[in-house]
Motif scaffolding. Structure first.
Motif, PDB file in Angstrom:
ATOM      1  N   ALA A 159       0.831  -1.205   0.000  1.00  0.00           N
ATOM      2  CA  ALA A 159       0.000   0.000   0.000  1.00  0.00           C
ATOM      3  C   ALA A 159       0.866   1.256   0.000  1.00  0.00           C
ATOM      4  N   ARG A 160       1.912   1.257   0.810  1.00  0.00           N
ATOM      5  CA  ARG A 160       2.803   2.419   0.870  1.00  0.00           C
ATOM      6  C   ARG A 160       3.448   2.687  -0.486  1.00  0.00           C
ATOM      7  N   ARG A 161       3.785   1.615  -1.198  1.00  0.00           N
ATOM      8  CA  ARG A 161       4.432   1.764  -2.501  1.00  0.00           C
ATOM      9  C   ARG A 161       3.503   2.407  -3.522  1.00  0.00           C
ATOM     10  N   VAL A 162       2.237   1.984  -3.567  1.00  0.00           N
ATOM     11  CA  VAL A 162       1.349   2.492  -4.612  1.00  0.00           C
ATOM     12  C   VAL A 162       0.702   3.822  -4.252  1.00  0.00           C
ATOM     13  N   LEU A 163       0.629   4.164  -2.972  1.00  0.00           N
ATOM     14  CA  LEU A 163      -0.023   5.403  -2.566  1.00  0.00           C
ATOM     15  C   LEU A 163       0.802   6.627  -2.952  1.00  0.00           C
ATOM     16  N   LYS A 164       0.098   7.671  -3.352  1.00  0.00           N
ATOM     17  CA  LYS A 164       0.731   8.963  -3.536  1.00  0.00           C
ATOM     18  C   LYS A 164       1.085   9.550  -2.165  1.00  0.00           C
ATOM     19  N   SER A 165       1.987  10.507  -2.127  1.00  0.00           N
ATOM     20  CA  SER A 165       2.240  11.230  -0.886  1.00  0.00           C
ATOM     21  C   SER A 165       0.950  11.923  -0.465  1.00  0.00           C
ATOM     22  N   GLY A 166       0.544  11.733   0.772  1.00  0.00           N
ATOM     23  CA  GLY A 166      -0.722  12.277   1.247  1.00  0.00           C
ATOM     24  C   GLY A 166      -1.903  11.351   1.019  1.00  0.00           C
ATOM     25  N   GLY A 167      -1.674  10.236   0.304  1.00  0.00           N
ATOM     26  CA  GLY A 167      -2.720   9.242   0.138  1.00  0.00           C
ATOM     27  C   GLY A 167      -2.928   8.466   1.427  1.00  0.00           C
ATOM     28  N   ALA A 168      -4.065   7.798   1.534  1.00  0.00           N
ATOM     29  CA  ALA A 168      -4.427   7.161   2.807  1.00  0.00           C
ATOM     30  C   ALA A 168      -4.722   5.679   2.649  1.00  0.00           C
ATOM     31  N   LEU A 169      -4.285   4.941   3.648  1.00  0.00           N
ATOM     32  CA  LEU A 169      -4.595   3.517   3.792  1.00  0.00           C
ATOM     33  C   LEU A 169      -5.604   3.361   4.919  1.00  0.00           C
ATOM     34  N   THR A 170      -6.688   2.627   4.666  1.00  0.00           N
ATOM     35  CA  THR A 170      -7.636   2.275   5.716  1.00  0.00           C
ATOM     36  C   THR A 170      -7.692   0.758   5.802  1.00  0.00           C
ATOM     37  N   LEU A 171      -7.567   0.230   7.016  1.00  0.00           N
ATOM     38  CA  LEU A 171      -7.567  -1.225   7.185  1.00  0.00           C
ATOM     39  C   LEU A 171      -8.321  -1.616   8.441  1.00  0.00           C
ATOM     40  N   ILE A 172      -8.751  -2.872   8.466  1.00  0.00           N
ATOM     41  CA  ILE A 172      -9.382  -3.453   9.648  1.00  0.00           C
ATOM     42  C   ILE A 172      -8.553  -4.656  10.062  1.00  0.00           C
ATOM     43  N   TRP A 173      -8.388  -4.828  11.382  1.00  0.00           N
ATOM     44  CA  TRP A 173      -7.541  -5.880  11.927  1.00  0.00           C
ATOM     45  C   TRP A 173      -8.124  -6.327  13.250  1.00  0.00           C
ATOM     46  N   ARG A 174      -7.704  -7.456  13.734  1.00  0.00           N
ATOM     47  CA  ARG A 174      -8.192  -7.910  15.035  1.00  0.00           C
ATOM     48  C   ARG A 174      -7.591  -7.022  16.129  1.00  0.00           C
ATOM     49  N   ALA A 175      -8.388  -6.729  17.150  1.00  0.00           N
ATOM     50  CA  ALA A 175      -7.984  -5.757  18.161  1.00  0.00           C
ATOM     51  C   ALA A 175      -6.752  -6.188  18.942  1.00  0.00           C
ATOM     52  N   ASP A 176      -6.615  -7.497  19.199  1.00  0.00           N
ATOM     53  CA  ASP A 176      -5.464  -7.934  19.993  1.00  0.00           C
ATOM     54  C   ASP A 176      -4.163  -7.896  19.190  1.00  0.00           C
ATOM     55  N   GLY A 177      -4.245  -7.549  17.920  1.00  0.00           N
ATOM     56  CA  GLY A 177      -3.050  -7.401  17.097  1.00  0.00           C
ATOM     57  C   GLY A 177      -2.714  -5.952  16.810  1.00  0.00           C
TER      58      GLY A 177
END
Length: 254
Positions: A159-177
């Motif tokens: 995600a970091r590679r394809v995102l433009k500067s200022g672009g955003a990643l949104t993700l969901i993960w298990r809380a204990d992680g």
């Protein structure tokens, strides 16, 4: 003759989004809709969903925000085909491509997902710890649910590679992680927004939704938790409104 891989058609967003998905294996549910509701996007943005499955999160986002340049990335050809068909059936313009999120930069570039080319990435990676969760005997379901030691870091890096500067990643993960997510986002991301999700008010969080900006510098923000159900087990009004597509989560407000 019996269909060897039957599907069902299921309603999301209060029935406004209809998705066909396999009876067996991973099936889209609350996580995908919560992810879409937490994702900020505007018309004209190039938006990519990693590990899209049948396209639930990306298509739910596109149902809310018109005019997206939406790309659904999925490693399983059958699921990618269903995502493509689901987009067409719902009148949403989207490209569904077969691509492994953990493939190298050359594979992404060949798919027209080169560096610094995307405004928004959203993803619901496999997040179950294989040391603590017995994998499903269904191979497709296990791939969709069980993380390897490198899954999170690889997906965040892609995600970091394809995102433009200022672009955003949104993700969901298990809380204990959560600690693992924060560590993975420690390189190249900032302006983190975090929302804990609880099954019931008196129980520990089961999920975290996180939005992170490439190159962001704002301090971490933690919003009040979302409770899916009352203590009695009845869905809360706030969760029902989000899952029905009647409202969005604070991180998606522009």
């Amino acid at each position: 003759m019996t269909d060897p891989a039957p599907t069902t058609e299921d309603g999301f967003l209060g029935g406004r989004l209809r998705l066909r998905q396999p009876v067996a294996g991973h099936r889209a549910g609350h996580d995908a809709i919560l992810l879409a509701a937490a994702t900020r996007a505007r018309a004209g943005d190039r938006v990519v969903e990693f590990g899209a499955g049948v396209g639930a999160a990306g298509l739910a986002l596109a149902a809310r925000v018109g005019g997206l340049d939406l790309v659904l990335v999925e490693r399983d050809p059958r699921l990618a085909g269903l995502a493509r068909a689901n987009a067409a059936a719902n009148g949403i313009r989207a490209e569904a491509m077969v691509l492994d999120v953990e493939a190298g930069a050359d594979a992404f570039a060949a798919a027209d997902l080169g560096p610094d080319s995307v405004d928004v990435v959203l993803m619901n990676p496999p997040f179950n710890d294989p040391a603590r969760h017995r994998g499903s005997p269904d191979g497709a379901r296990q791939i969709a649910h069980v993380a390897t030691a490198t899954t999170l870091e690889a997906w965040v890096h892609a995600a970091r590679r394809v995102l433009k500067s200022g672009g955003a990643l949104t993700l969901i993960w298990r809380a204990d992680g959560l600690a693992d997510v924060l560590a993975a986002l420690g390189r190249g991301y900032g302006s983190l927004w975090l929302l804990p999700v609880h099954g019931k008010p008196d129980e520990p969080a089961i999920r975290v939704l996180i939005r992170a900006v490439k190159g962001g510098r704002a301090p971490l923000r933690i919003d009040a938790a979302l409770h899916l159900n009352e203590a009695s087990g009845i869905p809360t009004n706030s969760a029902r409104a989000v899952l029905n597509g009647e409202t969005i989560l604070p991180s998606a407000i522009t």
